[in-house]
Design a protein around this motif. Structure first.
Motif, PDB file in Angstrom:
ATOM      1  N   GLU A  31     -58.716 110.544 150.153  1.00 15.52           N
ATOM      2  CA  GLU A  31     -59.647 109.962 149.201  1.00 15.52           C
ATOM      3  C   GLU A  31     -59.570 110.736 147.886  1.00 15.52           C
ATOM      4  OE1 GLU A  31     -64.483 109.927 149.105  1.00 15.52           O
ATOM      5  OE2 GLU A  31     -63.342 111.570 149.944  1.00 15.52           O
ATOM      6  N   SER A  60     -53.253 108.876 164.754  1.00 14.32           N
ATOM      7  CA  SER A  60     -53.038 107.462 165.026  1.00 14.32           C
ATOM      8  C   SER A  60     -51.846 106.993 164.211  1.00 14.32           C
ATOM      9  CB  SER A  60     -54.288 106.666 164.633  1.00 14.32           C
ATOM     10  OG  SER A  60     -54.472 106.757 163.235  1.00 14.32           O
ATOM     11  N   ILE A 114     -52.651 108.259 157.010  1.00  8.54           N
ATOM     12  CA  ILE A 114     -53.893 108.823 156.501  1.00  8.54           C
ATOM     13  C   ILE A 114     -53.879 108.752 154.982  1.00  8.54           C
ATOM     14  CG2 ILE A 114     -55.198 110.959 156.225  1.00  8.54           C
ATOM     15  CD1 ILE A 114     -54.444 111.701 158.990  1.00  8.54           C
ATOM     16  N   GLU A 115     -54.854 108.067 154.459  1.00  7.72           N
ATOM     17  CA  GLU A 115     -54.937 108.014 153.009  1.00  7.72           C
ATOM     18  C   GLU A 115     -56.009 108.973 152.562  1.00  7.72           C
ATOM     19  OE1 GLU A 115     -55.302 104.309 150.998  1.00  7.72           O
ATOM     20  OE2 GLU A 115     -53.650 103.488 152.181  1.00  7.72           O
ATOM     21  N   GLY A 152     -63.375 119.472 157.737  1.00  6.72           N
ATOM     22  CA  GLY A 152     -62.052 118.965 157.355  1.00  6.72           C
ATOM     23  C   GLY A 152     -61.141 120.063 156.865  1.00  6.72           C
ATOM     24  N   LEU A 153     -61.467 121.331 157.142  1.00  6.29           N
ATOM     25  CA  LEU A 153     -60.595 122.427 156.706  1.00  6.29           C
ATOM     26  C   LEU A 153     -59.500 122.679 157.731  1.00  6.29           C
ATOM     27  CD1 LEU A 153     -63.147 124.962 155.191  1.00  6.29           C
ATOM     28  CD2 LEU A 153     -61.629 123.409 154.008  1.00  6.29           C
ATOM     29  N   THR A 154     -59.662 122.155 158.929  1.00  6.42           N
ATOM     30  CA  THR A 154     -58.631 122.216 159.953  1.00  6.42           C
ATOM     31  C   THR A 154     -58.582 120.835 160.596  1.00  6.42           C
ATOM     32  OG1 THR A 154     -59.001 124.547 160.399  1.00  6.42           O
ATOM     33  CG2 THR A 154     -57.989 123.288 162.153  1.00  6.42           C
ATOM     34  N   ASP A 155     -57.383 120.348 160.844  1.00  6.98           N
ATOM     35  CA  ASP A 155     -57.264 119.036 161.481  1.00  6.98           C
ATOM     36  C   ASP A 155     -57.441 119.162 162.981  1.00  6.98           C
ATOM     37  OD1 ASP A 155     -56.870 117.649 159.238  1.00  6.98           O
ATOM     38  OD2 ASP A 155     -54.694 117.567 159.358  1.00  6.98           O
ATOM     39  N   ARG A 214     -60.361 112.175 156.345  1.00  3.59           N
ATOM     40  CA  ARG A 214     -60.002 111.110 155.397  1.00  3.59           C
ATOM     41  C   ARG A 214     -60.867 111.147 154.153  1.00  3.59           C
ATOM     42  NH1 ARG A 214     -57.490 106.395 158.730  1.00  3.59           N
ATOM     43  NH2 ARG A 214     -56.969 107.591 160.581  1.00  3.59           N
ATOM     44  N   PRO A 218     -65.763 120.235 147.033  1.00  5.61           N
ATOM     45  CA  PRO A 218     -65.021 118.972 147.051  1.00  5.61           C
ATOM     46  C   PRO A 218     -63.740 119.011 146.209  1.00  5.61           C
ATOM     47  CG  PRO A 218     -67.042 118.736 145.795  1.00  5.61           C
ATOM     48  CD  PRO A 218     -67.069 120.088 146.400  1.00  5.61           C
ATOM     49  N   ILE A 219     -62.774 119.820 146.640  1.00  3.45           N
ATOM     50  CA  ILE A 219     -61.453 119.814 146.013  1.00  3.45           C
ATOM     51  C   ILE A 219     -60.416 119.879 147.135  1.00  3.45           C
ATOM     52  CG2 ILE A 219     -62.173 121.009 143.912  1.00  3.45           C
ATOM     53  CD1 ILE A 219     -60.809 123.538 145.140  1.00  3.45           C
ATOM     54  N   TYR A 220     -59.185 119.547 146.813  1.00  7.83           N
ATOM     55  CA  TYR A 220     -58.108 119.707 147.786  1.00  7.83           C
ATOM     56  C   TYR A 220     -57.432 121.047 147.547  1.00  7.83           C
ATOM     57  CZ  TYR A 220     -58.433 114.840 149.217  1.00  7.83           C
ATOM     58  OH  TYR A 220     -58.863 113.661 149.717  1.00  7.83           O
ATOM     59  N   LEU A 268     -66.522 123.121 140.175  1.00  3.24           N
ATOM     60  CA  LEU A 268     -65.713 122.537 141.246  1.00  3.24           C
ATOM     61  C   LEU A 268     -66.414 121.321 141.848  1.00  3.24           C
ATOM     62  CD1 LEU A 268     -64.308 125.662 143.123  1.00  3.24           C
ATOM     63  CD2 LEU A 268     -63.101 124.139 141.572  1.00  3.24           C
ATOM     64  N   LYS A 309     -67.164 116.979 151.699  1.00  4.24           N
ATOM     65  CA  LYS A 309     -67.365 118.323 151.176  1.00  4.24           C
ATOM     66  C   LYS A 309     -68.350 118.363 150.011  1.00  4.24           C
ATOM     67  CE  LYS A 309     -62.941 119.786 150.971  1.00  4.24           C
ATOM     68  NZ  LYS A 309     -61.854 120.772 150.881  1.00  4.24           N
ATOM     69  N   SER A 310     -68.590 117.200 149.378  1.00  4.87           N
ATOM     70  CA  SER A 310     -69.568 117.233 148.288  1.00  4.87           C
ATOM     71  C   SER A 310     -70.995 117.108 148.820  1.00  4.87           C
ATOM     72  CB  SER A 310     -69.262 116.140 147.264  1.00  4.87           C
ATOM     73  OG  SER A 310     -69.455 114.887 147.853  1.00  4.87           O
ATOM     74  N   MET A 328     -56.575 120.540 157.071  1.00  5.46           N
ATOM     75  CA  MET A 328     -56.600 119.706 155.854  1.00  5.46           C
ATOM     76  C   MET A 328     -55.372 118.844 155.698  1.00  5.46           C
ATOM     77  SD  MET A 328     -58.547 120.714 152.458  1.00  5.46           S
ATOM     78  CE  MET A 328     -57.121 120.224 151.588  1.00  5.46           C
ATOM     79  N   PRO A 329     -54.844 118.706 154.469  1.00  9.15           N
ATOM     80  CA  PRO A 329     -53.803 117.706 154.306  1.00  9.15           C
ATOM     81  C   PRO A 329     -52.555 117.980 155.137  1.00  9.15           C
ATOM     82  CG  PRO A 329     -54.652 118.409 152.194  1.00  9.15           C
ATOM     83  CD  PRO A 329     -55.155 119.351 153.215  1.00  9.15           C
ATOM     84  N   LYS A 330     -52.576 118.998 155.936  1.00 10.93           N
ATOM     85  CA  LYS A 330     -51.485 119.151 156.895  1.00 10.93           C
ATOM     86  C   LYS A 330     -51.575 117.936 157.787  1.00 10.93           C
ATOM     87  CE  LYS A 330     -50.606 121.634 160.951  1.00 10.93           C
ATOM     88  NZ  LYS A 330     -51.242 122.533 161.863  1.00 10.93           N
ATOM     89  N   ARG A 331     -50.646 117.020 157.634  1.00 14.31           N
ATOM     90  CA  ARG A 331     -50.868 115.707 158.217  1.00 14.31           C
ATOM     91  C   ARG A 331     -50.346 115.572 159.638  1.00 14.31           C
ATOM     92  NH1 ARG A 331     -49.459 113.079 152.541  1.00 14.31           N
ATOM     93  NH2 ARG A 331     -50.378 114.936 151.671  1.00 14.31           N
ATOM     94  N   SER A 332     -51.112 116.024 160.592  1.00 20.79           N
ATOM     95  CA  SER A 332     -50.774 115.683 161.953  1.00 20.79           C
ATOM     96  C   SER A 332     -51.396 114.318 162.149  1.00 20.79           C
ATOM     97  CB  SER A 332     -51.370 116.697 162.912  1.00 20.79           C
ATOM     98  OG  SER A 332     -52.763 116.743 162.747  1.00 20.79           O
ATOM     99  N   ALA A 351     -51.861 104.680 162.027  1.00 18.51           N
ATOM    100  CA  ALA A 351     -52.224 104.324 160.649  1.00 18.51           C
ATOM    101  C   ALA A 351     -52.006 105.526 159.725  1.00 18.51           C
ATOM    102  CB  ALA A 351     -53.685 103.898 160.607  1.00 18.51           C
ATOM    103  N   LEU A 356     -63.257 114.640 150.290  1.00 16.50           N
ATOM    104  CA  LEU A 356     -64.044 115.000 149.105  1.00 16.50           C
ATOM    105  C   LEU A 356     -65.503 114.588 149.259  1.00 16.50           C
ATOM    106  CD1 LEU A 356     -61.609 114.300 146.142  1.00 16.50           C
ATOM    107  CD2 LEU A 356     -61.924 116.364 147.491  1.00 16.50           C
ATOM    108  N   GLU A 362     -53.392 128.240 158.007  1.00 10.62           N
ATOM    109  CA  GLU A 362     -54.755 128.141 158.538  1.00 10.62           C
ATOM    110  C   GLU A 362     -55.644 128.999 157.653  1.00 10.62           C
ATOM    111  OE1 GLU A 362     -56.093 126.395 160.862  1.00 10.62           O
ATOM    112  OE2 GLU A 362     -54.261 125.506 161.663  1.00 10.62           O
ATOM    113  N   ILE A 363     -56.788 128.470 157.292  1.00  9.97           N
ATOM    114  CA  ILE A 363     -57.584 129.233 156.339  1.00  9.97           C
ATOM    115  C   ILE A 363     -58.546 130.194 157.004  1.00  9.97           C
ATOM    116  CG2 ILE A 363     -57.477 127.393 154.647  1.00  9.97           C
ATOM    117  CD1 ILE A 363     -60.722 127.620 155.305  1.00  9.97           C
TER     118      ILE A 363
END
Lengths: 316, 328
Positions: free
Chosen positions: B15, B8, B12-13, A53-56, A71, B122-124, A105, A77-78, B1-5, B10, A74, B325-326
């Protein structure tokens, strides 16, 4: 919940018109070691980043541990540990301090975190040097610290990008051992590499990447069968008349090719291990069997042969 | 990541909270800053300038004791040759500290190759960037507060007088303004640390921006003012209009906003930030002092402006970082 730990359906990633990953369908089962194999730039790292999930993805679907990484970022990734190709640490901090940050973290703190850190450091054999600055560590120690780092979160899946790159053969072998022992603990492992013989040692199944596509998939011997047609080569030394021996060998069930190499050496190619049949045939023909060995095809050959074919196909 | 392409229709929510792990990052960043050699050098520098300029100011003030109801505030603004006043030092020390704190915040993680490893936790990304900004911001606030207290202590010992309530209130507001002035430069350096992969380039770019506003913007503002509102006949209205244009332009610089705010806060006799006094830090307007409320009213636009610029620049770095991009 799918039965696969990793499942991608028509996964595609495009960067400004360049397709890094093209309609990838990848399935990794619980508890196996899967190797992504391919030359640099084949899309291995991009695939890994999408799994985390680091790249869409541009299109297609990814499921990791039954969840969508874009989606349920977290949660995924955990439970998934990631060791990047050149794993970096904060050099001015000690190994323990680096791990404390990662533990925090991951929402761990207090005594349980310290205890876990000691456990994982002992597990990778770095407990003695835990309070040295990471700047003083060798390449192999850093790689082991990378494993300690992902073990903190008690992962169900570990993804490693080029884990043995830059390690000397001895360290690489130790590292592959560690991968096996992680598998024995029930952790599923996905690793990418372009070092074929190492992948061959450690992986249950491999996927061959070429230009963003997974062109071949299966166990090493399955791949050999697909690409080379003959996965096994039996080499034997026998005394006797060559014509008689060759005649006898040609009658062996399962053989797909027989050759007289030189002197008393003969070669039999087959789709499976047919050493007993070969031995029986030689002995029955009246010749003296001196030696018998089987060569499993190595990934290197498969690899070389495959890309040769691709090149040919492109020329035509 | 949260780069929201959006694959669909719906939405994207995401979490969980985007701030998961924020405090882990903040405490780690602060610990890094506090123990870094870079910060120690800067701390020594700022303590020396504070002690030196305040000591010089005290020597001047001893001679004029009892003549000013706001003696304590004078500690910040009085100068004696060859040392400038403490606030004049602050105008360039604060940007320097701020830039030093963040110019390698994101590209440093890239170069150490720790970014992908940290983001695999597990962080944004939100938490990482915000944590880095807040870590630097709190460090800056801590350093400045310590200096502020140090000056107060020196003042009480040196002058033998306790500060009155209004002096405390005014200098507290001055402290807050200074912190946000630093916040602007933190955010500037952070933007460059995302844009440029080389920390040295990012540092140079931040310093260029700062130099531009410190040295050139004043000249450019007066040039532009002559073009936009030329004085053709020489009437008073024309001259006033040109000066007003120049002032408005120069207020685009955070340095001007900060200088004006400091002036109104630390010199209660200042009645306006317009016309008469763009940069004269020690040029006091004669007359009786204004109450605190009135002084705050005068500089309220400048004060909120400083905070707004900080937030805007942080928002910019946020957008840039989310789109990055990371993979190294």
């Amino acid at each position: 919940m799918s039965e696969y730990v990793i499942e991608t359906v028509n996964l595609t990633k495009k960067y400004d018109g360049f397709t890094a990953v093209n309609n990838l369908n990848l399935r990794v089962q619980q508890g196996e070691v899967f190797g992504l194999l391919g030359p640099n730039g084949a899309g291995k790292t991009t695939t890994i980043l999408m799994l985390l999930g680091l790249t869409d993805p541009t299109s297609g679907k990814v499921t990791v541990l039954g969840m969508d990484p874009t989606r349920k970022t977290l949660s995924v990734k955990s439970k998934v540990g990631y060791i990047p190709d050149t794993v970096g640490f904060y050099d001015e901090l000690t190994a323990r301090e680096n791990l404390i940050y990662i533990a925090k973290l991951n929402g761990l703190s207090g005594d349980s975190a310290y205890q876990r850190i000691d456990e994982v450091l002992a597990r990778v054999g770095l407990l003695d040097v835990a309070d040295q600055r990471v700047g003083t560590y060798s390449r192999g120690m850093r790689q082991r610290l990378g494993v300690a780092d992902v073990l903190i979160k008690q992962p169900q899946l570990i993804i490693m990008d080029e884990p043995t790159q830059g390690l000397d053969p001895e360290r690489a072998r130790e590292f592959l051992h560690m991968i096996r022992s992680l598998k024995e603990e029930g952790i599923t492992i996905l690793l990418s590499s372009h070092l074929l013989h190492q992948v061959q040692i450690v992986c249950d199944r491999v996927g061959l990447f070429h230009r963003g596509r997974m062109v071949l998939e299966g166990t090493v011997s399955e791949l050999a069968k697909k690409v080379l047609g003959r996965a096994y080569r039996v080499i034997l030394n026998a005394e006797g008349s060559p014509s008689q021996i060759l005649e006898a060998l040609e009658k062996v069930p399962g053989q797909v090719g027989v050759r007289h190499l030189e002197g008393d050496r003969y070669e039999v190619e087959a789709e499976k291990d047919i050493r007993p049949e070969v031995a029986r045939a030689v002995v029955q023909s009246g010749a003296n069997l001196l030696g018998l060995e089987v060569e499993a095809q190595s990934l290197d050959e498969i690899y070389a042969r495959y890309f040769e074919e691709v090149k040919h196909a492109q020329k035509e | 990541m949260p780069k929201r392409s959006k694959p669909s229709s719906a939405p994207i929510e995401r979490e969980g909270s985007p701030w998961t792990g924020l405090w882990a990052v903040v405490t780690k960043e602060m610990a890094d800053h506090m123990t870094s050699a870079r910060m120690r050098i800067l701390e020594i520098l700022i303590v020396l300038t504070a002690a030196g300029s305040v000591y010089a100011a005290m020597q001047v003030l001893r001679e004029t004791v009892g003549q000013d109801p706001f003696l304590f505030l004078k500690l910040f603004t009085t100068s004696r040759d060859p040392l400038p006043a403490f606030i004049s030092f602050l105008v360039f020390l604060v940007p320097l500290i701020s830039i030093a704190l963040t110019f390698d915040s994101v590209n440093g993680e890239f170069n150490r190759r720790t970014l992908s490893r940290v983001l695999a936790q597990p962080i944004y990304r939100d938490a990482l960037l915000m944590g880095k900004f807040l870590g630097a911001f709190f460090t800056l606030a801590l350093v400045l507060t310590a200096i502020w207290l140090l000056i107060f202590g020196l003042g009480i010992v040196g002058l033998g007088l306790p500060p009155n309530t209004e002096e405390v209130a005014r200098s507290l507001l001055f402290l807050v303004t200074t912190i946000f002035y630093g916040g602007i430069w933190l955010a500037v350096a952070m933007v460059f640390s995302i844009v440029f992969r080389q920390p040295a380039t990012a540092a140079l770019a931040s310093i260029s921006v700062w130099l531009f506003f410190t040295v050139f913007w004043g000249i450019l503002a007066s040039l532009f003012a002559q073009v936009i509102s030329p004085v053709q006949i020489g009437t008073l209205t024309e001259i006033v209009r040109q000066t007003e244009t120049q002032l408005a332009l120069s207020r685009l610089s955070p340095n001007t906003l900060y200088a004006e705010t400091m002036l109104a806060l630390l010199q209660p006799t200042v009645r306006s930030t317009g016309l008469l006094l763009p940069f004269q830090l020690e040029g006091a307007v004669m007359g009786s002092p204004l109450p605190l409320r009135q002084s705050v009213l005068i500089i309220w636009p400048q004060f909120t402006g400083l905070i707004a610029v900080t937030i805007l620049l942080f928002a910019l770095s946020y957008v840039l970082f989310q789109r990055q991009e990371i993979r190294a």
